[in-house]
Design an enzyme around this catalytic site. Structure first.
Site, short mmCIF file in Angstrom:
data_model
loop_
_atom_site.label_atom_id
_atom_site.label_comp_id
_atom_site.label_asym_id
_atom_site.label_seq_id
_atom_site.Cartn_x
_atom_site.Cartn_y
_atom_site.Cartn_z
N GLY A 19 0.82 -1.21 0.00
CA GLY A 19 0.00 0.00 0.00
C GLY A 19 0.85 1.25 0.00
O GLY A 19 0.45 2.28 0.54
N ASN A 21 4.11 3.73 -2.17
CA ASN A 21 4.26 4.56 -3.37
C ASN A 21 4.02 3.75 -4.65
O ASN A 21 3.23 4.15 -5.53
CB ASN A 21 5.67 5.15 -3.42
CG ASN A 21 5.99 6.02 -2.22
OD1 ASN A 21 5.25 6.94 -1.90
ND2 ASN A 21 7.09 5.73 -1.54
N ALA A 44 -0.26 -2.69 8.96
CA ALA A 44 -0.89 -1.66 9.81
C ALA A 44 -2.36 -1.47 9.39
O ALA A 44 -3.06 -2.45 9.13
CB ALA A 44 -0.08 -0.36 9.73
N ASP A 45 -2.82 -0.21 9.29
CA ASP A 45 -4.22 0.03 8.94
C ASP A 45 -4.36 0.46 7.48
O ASP A 45 -5.32 1.15 7.10
CB ASP A 45 -4.83 1.11 9.85
CG ASP A 45 -4.10 2.44 9.72
OD1 ASP A 45 -3.02 2.47 9.06
OD2 ASP A 45 -4.59 3.45 10.26
N GLU A 46 -3.41 0.04 6.64
CA GLU A 46 -3.40 0.53 5.26
C GLU A 46 -4.66 0.14 4.48
O GLU A 46 -5.17 0.95 3.69
CB GLU A 46 -2.16 0.02 4.52
CG GLU A 46 -0.88 0.72 4.93
CD GLU A 46 0.34 0.30 4.13
OE1 GLU A 46 1.33 1.04 4.14
OE2 GLU A 46 0.31 -0.77 3.50
N THR A 148 14.85 -3.09 -11.02
CA THR A 148 14.62 -1.92 -10.18
C THR A 148 13.16 -1.52 -10.31
O THR A 148 12.46 -2.02 -11.19
CB THR A 148 15.55 -0.75 -10.59
OG1 THR A 148 15.31 0.37 -9.73
CG2 THR A 148 15.29 -0.31 -12.01
N CYS A 153 8.82 7.62 -7.35
CA CYS A 153 7.44 8.03 -7.08
C CYS A 153 7.22 8.28 -5.59
O CYS A 153 7.84 7.64 -4.76
CB CYS A 153 6.48 6.97 -7.59
SG CYS A 153 6.86 5.29 -7.03
N HIS A 215 23.33 2.21 -2.50
CA HIS A 215 22.82 2.65 -1.19
C HIS A 215 23.79 2.36 -0.04
O HIS A 215 24.22 3.29 0.64
CB HIS A 215 21.43 2.05 -0.95
CG HIS A 215 20.42 2.47 -1.98
ND1 HIS A 215 19.41 1.66 -2.41
CD2 HIS A 215 20.30 3.62 -2.68
CE1 HIS A 215 18.70 2.29 -3.34
NE2 HIS A 215 19.21 3.48 -3.51
N ARG A 330 16.04 1.95 4.87
CA ARG A 330 16.15 0.89 3.87
C ARG A 330 17.50 0.79 3.18
O ARG A 330 17.86 -0.28 2.70
CB ARG A 330 15.13 1.18 2.78
CG ARG A 330 13.93 0.34 2.94
CD ARG A 330 12.98 0.70 1.86
NE ARG A 330 11.70 0.84 2.48
CZ ARG A 330 10.63 1.25 1.86
NH1 ARG A 330 10.71 1.62 0.61
NH2 ARG A 330 9.51 1.32 2.50
P1 NAD Z 1 6.77 2.32 0.44
O1 NAD Z 1 7.53 2.52 1.69
O2 NAD Z 1 6.01 3.48 -0.10
O3 NAD Z 1 5.74 1.13 0.59
C1 NAD Z 1 6.08 -0.08 1.06
C2 NAD Z 1 4.81 -0.83 1.41
O4 NAD Z 1 5.26 -2.12 1.76
C3 NAD Z 1 4.09 -0.29 2.63
O5 NAD Z 1 3.15 0.71 2.30
C4 NAD Z 1 3.43 -1.55 3.12
O6 NAD Z 1 2.26 -1.81 2.38
C5 NAD Z 1 4.44 -2.60 2.80
N1 NAD Z 1 5.31 -2.92 3.94
C6 NAD Z 1 6.29 -2.18 4.45
N2 NAD Z 1 6.87 -2.82 5.50
C7 NAD Z 1 6.21 -3.97 5.62
C8 NAD Z 1 6.34 -5.06 6.50
N3 NAD Z 1 7.26 -5.08 7.47
N4 NAD Z 1 5.51 -6.10 6.34
C9 NAD Z 1 4.57 -6.10 5.35
N5 NAD Z 1 4.40 -5.08 4.48
C10 NAD Z 1 5.21 -4.04 4.64
O7 NAD Z 1 7.78 1.72 -0.64
P2 NAD Z 1 7.82 2.03 -2.20
O8 NAD Z 1 8.36 3.42 -2.37
O9 NAD Z 1 6.53 1.66 -2.80
O10 NAD Z 1 8.98 1.06 -2.65
C11 NAD Z 1 8.77 -0.31 -2.91
C12 NAD Z 1 10.11 -0.88 -3.29
O11 NAD Z 1 10.64 -0.15 -4.40
C13 NAD Z 1 11.20 -0.80 -2.20
O12 NAD Z 1 12.03 -1.90 -2.35
C14 NAD Z 1 11.96 0.45 -2.57
O13 NAD Z 1 13.30 0.43 -2.06
C15 NAD Z 1 11.94 0.35 -4.08
N6 NAD Z 1 12.15 1.63 -4.78
C16 NAD Z 1 11.28 2.66 -4.59
C17 NAD Z 1 11.47 3.84 -5.29
C18 NAD Z 1 10.53 5.01 -5.15
O14 NAD Z 1 10.77 6.05 -5.77
N7 NAD Z 1 9.44 4.88 -4.40
C19 NAD Z 1 12.52 3.95 -6.22
C20 NAD Z 1 13.38 2.86 -6.40
C21 NAD Z 1 13.17 1.70 -5.68
#
Ligand code: NAD
Length: 407
Positions: A19, A21, A44-46, A148, A153, A215, A330
């Site tokens: 839930g 980005n 959580a409460d997503e 990747t 976003c 990273h 992360r």
């Molecule tokens: P985010 O933090 O927005 O969302 C992660 C989601 O994962 C949470 O909303 C939750 O639904 C779930 N989550 C988190 N911890 C959890 C747990 N312990 N147990 C179960 N569910 C859990 O992350 P994102 O930005 O959507 O990124 C997703 C992946 O993409 C990550 O690996 C991130 O490193 C990678 N990434 C993101 C971006 C970006 O711009 N957002 C860019 C490159 C890579």
């Protein structure tokens, strides 16, 4: 076989897990393409928070850089896998790597024959974890991963709106079984509007995970010896931009060691293509051809990459309104156990020394309060918390690649 639409306008059924980005981008893209989209959000409460906006009033809006907007809604959102997994032909894990394990375990009982599971991004060792978690007798899902996340976003209003700051020009995808990668790409490429390219091996995808170099490498370069430093808000250093020569040299050395591992695998495994493991500098230029203003060197490419503008070191607030570096973020907690440690494990199987990777892991594991590397080997008590092959009892390349033609 993926349960794909049989005509251009037929509806497929997909479930997005997560839930955050990435999930906010996937739901409108897939709904707009005519897929029936459900969301598995047990964190959580997503589920409750998403339901309020993502299932009504047209759903969620993804705003892409350049002006394009896509809106679409999910038909069902639940924290209970039993409500959103049965019947799904495509399951997309839009999650950090440490959430892959619990999510795969939660969805496993409800998977149906023919399902395809895709991790965006896969990070490292996803195939090993999926193989270990989805031991389901006759049921053999297709498992795929992206090198990747295609987008940079950020959610701007939870459930309602997400900004897509940039889209990578090319993203590689691997699958198990290997020959299904092209078919998964055929489904996802038009759906996501991303230039996905199939590669033949998940092992190559793991080594090609550049996040595991960038990273932890930048965290080490920026923070070693300054672990307790505090910053006023305006002093928090940029993460990617303004890299010093030490950090750039370290990133080059990390990438060179991965290339050495890829070269050794190519000599020991008949089916391994080292060309699928792109060196860091080449990857950066290929991923961000429009955003990089000065491609003259790795340092200049990082420092002039508009997609990285403004992103700062991860910090947490301390008492006096100042900030310290957040070593639980992360960049270490995901990219070390589900990244660099996996590469270190593969290097050990291929008998390739990795002194720079070892230095970064040694420093990072102390920050994380874990022990993966013990002495000179990957035999610390926390190896089982990583996705290194050794965590799954793999002790040689034949076990790692049963069909890989180990010589
Ligand atoms: P985010 O933090 O927005 O969302 C992660 C989601 O994962 C949470 O909303 C939750 O639904 C779930 N989550 C988190 N911890 C959890 C747990 N312990 N147990 C179960 N569910 C859990 O992350 P994102 O930005 O959507 O990124 C997703 C992946 O993409 C990550 O690996 C991130 O490193 C990678 N990434 C993101 C971006 C970006 O711009 N957002 C860019 C490159 C890579």
């Amino acid at each position: 076989m993926i349960r794909r639409p049989t005509t251009a306008h037929a509806i497929g059924s997909a479930t997005v897990c997560g839930g955050g980005n990435a999930a906010h981008v996937l739901v409108p893209l897939m709904a707009q393409a005519g897929w029936q989209v459900r969301v598995f959000a047990p964190f959580a409460d997503e589920a409750q928070r998403l339901r309020a906006h993502m299932t009504t009033g047209g759903g969620t809006m993804a705003r892409f850089a350049g002006g394009r907007s896509v809106r679409g809604q999910a038909c069902c959102i639940s924290a209970d896998a039993a409500e959103v997994i049965p019947g799904a032909g495509l399951i997309l894990l839009a999650l950090p790597a440490y959430a892959h394990g619990p999510t795969l375990a939660a969805i496993a009982p409800y998977l149906e024959e023919g399902v395809t599971i895709v991790a965006l991004p896969a990070r490292s060792g996803f195939d090993l974890q999926a193989r270990a978690t989805l031991e389901m007798g006759a049921l053999s899902p297709t498992v795929a991963g992206l090198q990747t996340l295609p987008w940079a976003c950020r959610v701007t209003e939870y459930g309602r709106e997400v900004n897509v700051l940039g889209t990578k020009a090319r993203v590689d995808l691997a699958a198990v079984p290997g020959d299904s990668a092209a078919q998964v790409v055929d489904i996802l490429r038009p759906l996501l509007g991303v230039n996905l390219q199939p590669i033949t091996s998940f092992l190559a995808l793991t080594l090609a995970n550049t996040g595991q170099l960038i990273h932890p490498g930048i965290m080490y370069g920026r923070c070693r010896g300054r672990e307790d430093q505090t910053y006023a808000e305006e002093e928090i250093p940029l993460f990617y931009q303004g890299l010093d020569s030490f950090t750039v040299g370290l990133l080059e050395a990390l990438s060179d060691e991965v290339q050495a591992v890829a070269g050794a695998l190519a000599r020991q495994l008949l089916d391994f293509d080292p060309e699928e493991v792109t060196p860091l500098y080449d990857w950066l230029l290929a991923a961000y051809p429009e955003a990089i203003e000065d491609a003259g060197s790795l340092r200049q490419a990082f420092n002039s990459n508009r997609a990285y503008a403004g992103l700062r070191l991860p910090v947490r607030a301390v008492d006096d309104g100042r900030y310290v570096v957040d070593f639980e973020a992360r960049y270490l907690s995901e990219d070390v156990p589900h990244g660099l440690v996996v590469v270190r494990g593969i290097a050990e199987l291929a008998r390739v020394p990795t002194p720079t990777i070892d230095t970064v892991i040694d420093w990072a594991q102390e920050r994380l309060g874990r022990c993966y590397l013990d002495g000179s080997g990957l035999c610390g008590p926390d190896v089982h918390r990583s996705r290194a092959p050794q965590a799954y009892g793999v002790t040689d390349l034949v076990q790692l690649c049963p069909d890989g033609g180990a010589s």
